[in-house]
Design a protein around this motif. Structure first.
Motif, PDB file in Angstrom:
ATOM      1  N   GLY A   1      44.967  27.508 103.620  1.00  0.00           N
ATOM      2  CA  GLY A   1      45.148  26.314 102.590  1.00  0.00           C
ATOM      3  C   GLY A   1      45.158  26.790 100.964  1.00  0.00           C
ATOM      4  O   GLY A   1      44.552  27.868 100.757  1.00  0.00           O
ATOM      5  N   VAL A   2      45.535  26.142 100.088  1.00  0.00           N
ATOM      6  CA  VAL A   2      45.581  26.607  98.721  1.00  0.00           C
ATOM      7  C   VAL A   2      44.972  25.330  97.880  1.00  0.00           C
ATOM      8  O   VAL A   2      45.449  24.094  98.180  1.00  0.00           O
ATOM      9  CB  VAL A   2      47.094  26.742  98.050  1.00  0.00           C
ATOM     10  N   ALA A   3      44.046  25.417  96.921  1.00  0.00           N
ATOM     11  CA  ALA A   3      43.588  24.820  96.024  1.00  0.00           C
ATOM     12  C   ALA A   3      44.411  25.171  94.814  1.00  0.00           C
ATOM     13  O   ALA A   3      43.847  26.164  93.802  1.00  0.00           O
ATOM     14  CB  ALA A   3      42.174  24.658  95.726  1.00  0.00           C
ATOM     15  N   SER A   4      45.482  24.309  94.230  1.00  0.00           N
ATOM     16  CA  SER A   4      46.245  24.809  93.292  1.00  0.00           C
ATOM     17  C   SER A   4      45.453  24.800  91.747  1.00  0.00           C
ATOM     18  O   SER A   4      46.219  25.572  90.983  1.00  0.00           O
ATOM     19  CB  SER A   4      47.652  23.939  93.345  1.00  0.00           C
ATOM     20  N   ARG A   5      44.799  23.897  91.662  1.00  0.00           N
ATOM     21  CA  ARG A   5      43.957  23.903  90.433  1.00  0.00           C
ATOM     22  C   ARG A   5      42.806  24.710  90.397  1.00  0.00           C
ATOM     23  O   ARG A   5      42.096  24.936  89.351  1.00  0.00           O
ATOM     24  CB  ARG A   5      43.379  22.430  90.001  1.00  0.00           C
ATOM     25  N   GLY A   6      42.662  25.400  91.553  1.00  0.00           N
ATOM     26  CA  GLY A   6      41.321  26.214  91.659  1.00  0.00           C
ATOM     27  C   GLY A   6      40.286  26.016  92.625  1.00  0.00           C
ATOM     28  O   GLY A   6      40.055  24.671  92.716  1.00  0.00           O
ATOM     29  N   LEU A   7      39.494  26.940  92.946  1.00  0.00           N
ATOM     30  CA  LEU A   7      38.263  26.688  93.831  1.00  0.00           C
ATOM     31  C   LEU A   7      37.414  25.687  93.269  1.00  0.00           C
ATOM     32  O   LEU A   7      37.272  25.724  92.095  1.00  0.00           O
ATOM     33  CB  LEU A   7      37.668  28.028  94.554  1.00  0.00           C
ATOM     34  N   GLY A   8      36.847  24.700  93.924  1.00  0.00           N
ATOM     35  CA  GLY A   8      36.203  23.645  93.271  1.00  0.00           C
ATOM     36  C   GLY A   8      36.992  22.217  93.388  1.00  0.00           C
ATOM     37  O   GLY A   8      36.422  21.218  93.238  1.00  0.00           O
ATOM     38  N   PHE A   9      38.342  22.386  93.492  1.00  0.00           N
ATOM     39  CA  PHE A   9      39.039  21.391  93.326  1.00  0.00           C
ATOM     40  C   PHE A   9      39.683  21.061  94.764  1.00  0.00           C
ATOM     41  O   PHE A   9      39.485  21.898  95.468  1.00  0.00           O
ATOM     42  CB  PHE A   9      40.405  21.384  92.360  1.00  0.00           C
ATOM     43  N   PRO A  10      40.122  19.789  94.974  1.00  0.00           N
ATOM     44  CA  PRO A  10      40.712  19.834  96.553  1.00  0.00           C
ATOM     45  C   PRO A  10      41.594  20.700  96.896  1.00  0.00           C
ATOM     46  O   PRO A  10      42.538  21.087  95.934  1.00  0.00           O
ATOM     47  CB  PRO A  10      41.015  18.091  96.450  1.00  0.00           C
ATOM     48  N   PHE A  11      41.655  21.105  97.975  1.00  0.00           N
ATOM     49  CA  PHE A  11      42.906  21.933  98.794  1.00  0.00           C
ATOM     50  C   PHE A  11      43.985  21.093  98.941  1.00  0.00           C
ATOM     51  O   PHE A  11      43.792  19.679  99.269  1.00  0.00           O
ATOM     52  CB  PHE A  11      42.475  22.585 100.271  1.00  0.00           C
TER      53      PHE A  11
END
Length: 120
Positions: A97-107
């Motif tokens: 999976g990818v959290a496009s806004r960065g880790l800490g934001f929802p995947f």
């Protein structure tokens, strides 16, 4: 974002497997990346995650801590999951999976999974 996972298979308990996921469609360095698994009859759970290149943060579910290692390669645009000391309860479909806004934001993006079967 497109994600393609590979590396699943059948392994005996105590064995190892390495999963790999190719990520395309977005600038790679800032993406939060993770591996999920969906066991038979259960919901999808996050098992490991890694932050963007500049942060160096890894996270693991308690059930895999000390046995699984997540890593990323910015040249190959991949996120890998090295799984050691596998147990039958690790049997699941694993997806990246990818959290496009960065880790800490929802995947917000997931790829099709690869099946891992651990026999006792």
């Amino acid at each position: 974002v497109q994600l393609q996972a590979s590396g699943g298979g059948l392994v005996q308990a105590g064995g190892s497997l390495r999963l790999s996921c190719v990520v395309s469609g977005r600038p790679f360095s800032s993406l939060g990346l993770g591996w999920y698994r969906t066991a038979p009859g259960k919901e999808r759970d996050l098992v490991a995650a890694i932050s963007g290149d500049s942060h160096g943060t890894n996270w693991y579910a308690n059930s895999v801590k000390g046995r699984f290692v997540i890593s990323r390669d910015s040249v190959k645009r991949t996120v890998d999951l090295q799984m050691d000391s596998l147990k039958p309860e690790d049997t699941a479909v694993y997806s990246c999976g990818v959290a496009s806004r960065g880790l800490g934001f929802p995947f917000d993006f997931w790829g099709k999974g690869t099946l891992v079967t651990v026999s006792s």
